[in-house]
Scaffold this motif. Structure first.
Motif, PDB file in Angstrom:
ATOM      1  N   GLY A  48      46.839  51.749  47.477  1.00  0.00           N
ATOM      2  CA  GLY A  48      47.670  51.296  46.359  1.00  0.00           C
ATOM      3  C   GLY A  48      49.002  51.989  46.259  1.00  0.00           C
ATOM      4  N   LYS A  51      52.548  49.892  45.461  1.00  0.00           N
ATOM      5  CA  LYS A  51      52.849  49.318  44.154  1.00  0.00           C
ATOM      6  C   LYS A  51      53.879  50.175  43.422  1.00  0.00           C
ATOM      7  CE  LYS A  51      48.230  47.312  43.750  1.00  0.00           C
ATOM      8  NZ  LYS A  51      46.968  47.285  42.964  1.00  0.00           N
ATOM      9  N   VAL A  55      53.121  50.585  37.522  1.00  0.00           N
ATOM     10  CA  VAL A  55      51.911  49.796  37.782  1.00  0.00           C
ATOM     11  C   VAL A  55      50.776  50.717  38.232  1.00  0.00           C
ATOM     12  CG1 VAL A  55      50.893  47.987  39.224  1.00  0.00           C
ATOM     13  CG2 VAL A  55      53.207  47.714  38.307  1.00  0.00           C
ATOM     14  N   ARG A  56      51.115  51.617  39.104  1.00  0.00           N
ATOM     15  CA  ARG A  56      50.105  52.571  39.579  1.00  0.00           C
ATOM     16  C   ARG A  56      49.655  53.488  38.450  1.00  0.00           C
ATOM     17  NH1 ARG A  56      52.135  55.987  44.223  1.00  0.00           N
ATOM     18  NH2 ARG A  56      49.972  56.705  44.074  1.00  0.00           N
ATOM     19  N   TYR A  57      50.586  53.875  37.576  1.00  0.00           N
ATOM     20  CA  TYR A  57      50.208  54.753  36.457  1.00  0.00           C
ATOM     21  C   TYR A  57      49.258  54.040  35.497  1.00  0.00           C
ATOM     22  CZ  TYR A  57      50.557  57.373  32.113  1.00  0.00           C
ATOM     23  OH  TYR A  57      50.252  58.060  30.959  1.00  0.00           O
ATOM     24  N   LEU A  58      49.559  52.782  35.186  1.00  0.00           N
ATOM     25  CA  LEU A  58      48.678  52.022  34.298  1.00  0.00           C
ATOM     26  C   LEU A  58      47.295  51.835  34.929  1.00  0.00           C
ATOM     27  CD1 LEU A  58      51.142  49.306  32.930  1.00  0.00           C
ATOM     28  CD2 LEU A  58      50.247  51.309  31.725  1.00  0.00           C
ATOM     29  N   ASN A  59      47.274  51.587  36.230  1.00  0.00           N
ATOM     30  CA  ASN A  59      45.984  51.472  36.920  1.00  0.00           C
ATOM     31  C   ASN A  59      45.230  52.794  36.899  1.00  0.00           C
ATOM     32  OD1 ASN A  59      46.434  48.778  37.553  1.00  0.00           O
ATOM     33  ND2 ASN A  59      47.391  49.255  39.529  1.00  0.00           N
ATOM     34  N   LYS A  62      43.709  53.100  33.409  1.00  0.00           N
ATOM     35  CA  LYS A  62      42.565  52.196  33.273  1.00  0.00           C
ATOM     36  C   LYS A  62      41.342  52.727  34.022  1.00  0.00           C
ATOM     37  CE  LYS A  62      45.408  48.038  32.715  1.00  0.00           C
ATOM     38  NZ  LYS A  62      45.796  46.733  33.329  1.00  0.00           N
ATOM     39  N   ASP A  63      41.568  53.179  35.248  1.00  0.00           N
ATOM     40  CA  ASP A  63      40.454  53.711  36.039  1.00  0.00           C
ATOM     41  C   ASP A  63      39.898  54.995  35.428  1.00  0.00           C
ATOM     42  OD1 ASP A  63      40.760  51.621  37.802  1.00  0.00           O
ATOM     43  OD2 ASP A  63      42.029  52.761  39.188  1.00  0.00           O
TER      44      ASP A  63
END
Length: 310
Positions: A48, A51, A55-59, A62-63
């Motif tokens: 990932g 990206k 976007v990576r921070y939000l993912n 979430k994870d």
């Protein structure tokens, strides 16, 4: 606590972008070799890394909410599971150190306050000043030199499980790293308990309790001591949080299999996902401990509790 944790998580996640080194090279372990663009692109897509930052921070957030802190570059194992395997050892060391420090500081600080301007007060103040001035790892090295290398009383490194090896073996391995952390904390706590007790003993309600003819023990332990613990609880709470992250050097010296030692190994390997996961979990633990301390305040001092009518 929630906004604080979000800011911390953002700073932790940004670590990957402000530190030197290519993540792809770190994943492949080929910093000194050439990697084809096709292979590099495949690795970036798999992890990932292709990206955008936000976007990576939000993912990542979430994870993290689902217990997924990523995968280690070095071991290819889940970060959360790797940290949680080491966390019990760190909590044991922190709990042992805190209990030992309180066993030293509470009687010493109380005695210094009750015997104000006496030889006992001078001794307690001198010991506390020395303890605050010296770094924690220095205590560990001194204990290792004398108790292990010179006298051979205790093992210098390693650990033992309480349920598997028994309490005697467990104490043999934990007493030196635990004492090296506890002595510095005991010095800080002794000074705080002494000053807090002196302040409380001079209050009007303590004089009133004595004027009623109550025994000195009742006045000290039922009226003075509990109220004097309010500022001490603040110090103890911050030290517990500091223990979880501050035992890095001690765990490394004594080869204690905790999170601190894992952090040192991860830093040496530049394993950023592992460093991010360790830091985030330790910060979360620190915030939870501070929340518990706030609850303890209300139990110790009813005046802090909120009025139900308000």
């Amino acid at each position: 606590a929630v906004p604080t944790l979000l800011v911390i998580s953002f700073m932790i996640f940004s670590l990957l972008y402000i530190t030197p080194g290519d993540p792809v090279d770190l994943i492949l372990g080929t910093e000194d070799q050439q990697v084809s663009e096709e292979q590099r692109q495949l690795i970036m897509e798999e992890w990932g890394l292709d990206k955008p930052f936000f976007v990576r921070y939000l993912n990542f957030i979430k994870d993290a909410l689902h217990g997924d802190l990523g995968t280690s570059y070095a071991t290819n194992q889940p970060v959360f599971e790797s940290v949680m395997i080491r966390m019990p050892a760190t909590f044991k060391l922190a709990a042992f150190s805190m209990v030992l420090s309180l066993l030293i500081s509470v009687p010493l600080g109380t005695l210094a306050a009750l015997k104000h301007n006496s030889i006992w007060d001078s001794i307690a103040t001198a010991l506390a000043t020395i303890g605050v001035s010296l770094p924690k790892f220095w205590f560990g090295l001194v204990l290792m030199i004398y108790l292990s290398l010179k006298w051979g009383l205790l093992p210098s490194t390693g650990s033992a499980e309480l349920t598997v090896d028994g309490p005697v073996e467990f104490l043999k391995y934990i007493i030196m790293p635990g004492s090296s952390l506890a002595l510095g904390m005991a010095a800080t706590q002794t000074r705080m308990i002494r000053s807090s007790m002196l302040d409380v003993l001079g209050q009007d309600y303590v004089r009133y309790a004595r004027s009623k003819g109550l025994k000195e023990k009742v006045v000290i332990w039922m009226h003075a001591f509990k109220n004097a613990m309010i500022p001490v609880i603040t110090v103890v709470g911050s030290e517990i949080g500091g223990l979880l992250g501050g035992a890095v050097v001690t765990e490394s010296i004594f080869s204690w299999p905790g999170v601190g030692r894992l952090a040192v190994n991860s830093i040496s390997k530049r394993d950023y996902p592992m460093i991010q996961g360790i830091t985030l979990l330790l910060c979360t633990s620190y915030l939870v401990i501070n929340l518990i301390i706030d609850i303890v305040y209300a139990w110790v001092d009813p005046r802090i509790r909120l009025d139900k009518k308000s």
